[in-house]
Design a protein around this motif. Structure first.
Motif, PDB file in Angstrom:
ATOM      1  N   SER A  79     -21.146-106.892  22.761  1.00 30.99           N
ATOM      2  CA  SER A  79     -21.010-108.347  22.917  1.00 30.99           C
ATOM      3  C   SER A  79     -21.253-108.859  24.326  1.00 30.99           C
ATOM      4  O   SER A  79     -22.071-109.771  24.525  1.00 30.99           O
ATOM      5  CB  SER A  79     -19.606-108.765  22.461  1.00 30.99           C
ATOM      6  OG  SER A  79     -18.624-108.083  23.233  1.00 30.99           O
ATOM      7  N   SER A 117     -19.167-105.310  12.910  1.00 35.70           N
ATOM      8  CA  SER A 117     -18.107-105.563  13.893  1.00 35.70           C
ATOM      9  C   SER A 117     -17.319-106.806  13.515  1.00 35.70           C
ATOM     10  O   SER A 117     -17.849-107.693  12.826  1.00 35.70           O
ATOM     11  CB  SER A 117     -18.757-105.770  15.266  1.00 35.70           C
ATOM     12  OG  SER A 117     -17.881-106.430  16.149  1.00 35.70           O
ATOM     13  N   TYR A 142     -24.444-110.755  19.814  1.00 34.91           N
ATOM     14  CA  TYR A 142     -23.996-109.525  19.132  1.00 34.91           C
ATOM     15  C   TYR A 142     -23.508-109.848  17.716  1.00 34.91           C
ATOM     16  O   TYR A 142     -23.938-109.226  16.744  1.00 34.91           O
ATOM     17  CB  TYR A 142     -22.869-108.919  19.958  1.00 34.91           C
ATOM     18  CG  TYR A 142     -22.239-107.667  19.414  1.00 34.91           C
ATOM     19  CD1 TYR A 142     -20.904-107.661  19.027  1.00 34.91           C
ATOM     20  CD2 TYR A 142     -22.967-106.487  19.306  1.00 34.91           C
ATOM     21  CE1 TYR A 142     -20.315-106.520  18.549  1.00 34.91           C
ATOM     22  CE2 TYR A 142     -22.363-105.330  18.835  1.00 34.91           C
ATOM     23  CZ  TYR A 142     -21.032-105.354  18.467  1.00 34.91           C
ATOM     24  OH  TYR A 142     -20.444-104.207  17.980  1.00 34.91           O
ATOM     25  N   THR A 183     -16.272-106.558  24.927  1.00 35.67           N
ATOM     26  CA  THR A 183     -15.203-107.489  25.320  1.00 35.67           C
ATOM     27  C   THR A 183     -13.837-106.848  25.136  1.00 35.67           C
ATOM     28  O   THR A 183     -12.867-107.197  25.807  1.00 35.67           O
ATOM     29  CB  THR A 183     -15.326-108.782  24.483  1.00 35.67           C
ATOM     30  OG1 THR A 183     -16.614-109.353  24.733  1.00 35.67           O
ATOM     31  CG2 THR A 183     -14.237-109.782  24.790  1.00 35.67           C
TER      32      THR A 183
END
Ligand code: VAH
Length: 318
Positions: A79, A117, A142, A183
């Motif tokens: 990300s 994700s 992402y 992140t």
């Protein structure tokens, strides 16, 4: 023995997955690959190939050379990095997936694992007990690539019968292999910094609750969904997966049980907006019902395992 190819084997999850699959299926039956060579253990424990994940020709060359039948496609730009290089992130994440799905469609390989994700969810998705099916309006490159990828996986399954399986990983925490560009990576770095310096500056605010999972549980889920009978894998976009949800303040408190003087400070950066767009707690009941998913680690047992192992492997703290 159906040989396995792991693309992106040198990444945070790929490293742990290579070790586990070689343990389960035999070193020689698991070919690790990445854009550059991996660490000593990976290179010496079994076959390794340099593979550009976006090159269908190169992947096919390796599939033919080693008579590969299963591919775990772990290569991706995560990300935070993909926000810095949007075009590269999109190209890597999508071109690699379509290359592998095409090889499955053309019957070169029988089964594919592809990681999605929790980044597929955005600010308009329910934040608490985020359902398996709900609004998905991601606001990161992402997340956009993962939503698109999930629909490609479902399309290739429905239209061409490709046996592709996927799970939406939450933040993954490990001590053996470091993440890159995520992140949620603060939750890995904090352990190393706590032991090295006794302090940590967190790039998220103290009350940022995010779904997380210990690497052992993530690998267990990955191996198990691939072992499941096809009829049990009812969702062919991707399965929600969760284990624990915690804030930086809560993980710091757990660490203080081992390092009483540990100090954490908070300096939110651009990653705060990414984290704020993601769920707080995810509903993964579909994975638990369809193929028996269950997690083993909570924040307390994970912290104990990480601190214990990092103290045993001080070379990782240098
Ligand atoms: C990231 N660790 O932070 C990854 C993961 C949901 C988070 O996909 O980008």
């Amino acid at each position: 023995m159906n040989k396995i190819l792991i693309i992106g084997a040198c990444g945070q999850i790929g490293t742990a997955l290579t070790e586990k699959l070689r343990e389960d299926y035999g070193n020689e039956n698991v070919i690790a690959s990445d854009i550059r060579e991996g660490g000593k253990e990976m290179m010496e424990s079994g076959p390794f190939e340099i593979v550009d994940a976006t090159s269908k020709e190169r992947i096919l060359e390796v599939v033919k050379k080693h008579e590969v039948k299963q591919v775990y496609l772990m290569a991706a730009m995560l990300s935070a990095t993909a926000e810095k290089y949007p075009q590269k992130g999109w190209e890597l994440n999508m071109t690699s997936l379509l290359a592998v799905l095409d090889l499955a469609k053309e019957k070169y390989i029988d089964k594919v694992f592809w990681p999605s994700s929790m980044a597929v969810f955005g600010s308009t998705s329910p934040k608490i007990n985020t359902p398996q099916q709900t609004i998905m309006e991601p606001t990161t490159v992402y997340g956009i690539s993962k939503v698109a990828g999930e629909h490609w996986c479902n399309y290739y399954h429905e239209k061409y019968g490709v046996d592709v399986r996927s799970i939406r990983y939450p933040g993954i925490i490990s001590w053996k292999s470091l993440p890159g560009g995520g992140t949620t990576d603060y939750a890995v770095d904090i352990y190393f910094e706590a032991l090295k310096k006794g302090s940590f500056e967190c790039f998220l605010s103290e009350d940022t609750r995010l779904p997380m999972m210990y690497m052992e549980d993530a690998i267990d889920a990955t191996v198990n969904i691939m072992k499941a009978n096809p009829e049990c894998v009812k969702t062919r976009t991707s399965y929600n997966l969760a284990a624990i949800s915690f804030t930086p303040k809560e993980i710091a408190q757990e660490i203080k049980n081992y390092i009483p003087d540990f100090e954490i400070t908070y300096k939110p950066d651009f990653r705060q907006d990414i984290a704020d767009s993601w769920p707080r707690i995810i509903d993964d009941s579909a994975a638990r019902k369809d193929w028996g998913w269950e997690h083993a680690y909570d924040l307390t047992s994970m912290t104990k395992d990480i601190i214990t192992n990092l103290k045993k492997h001080e070379e990782l703290l240098s």
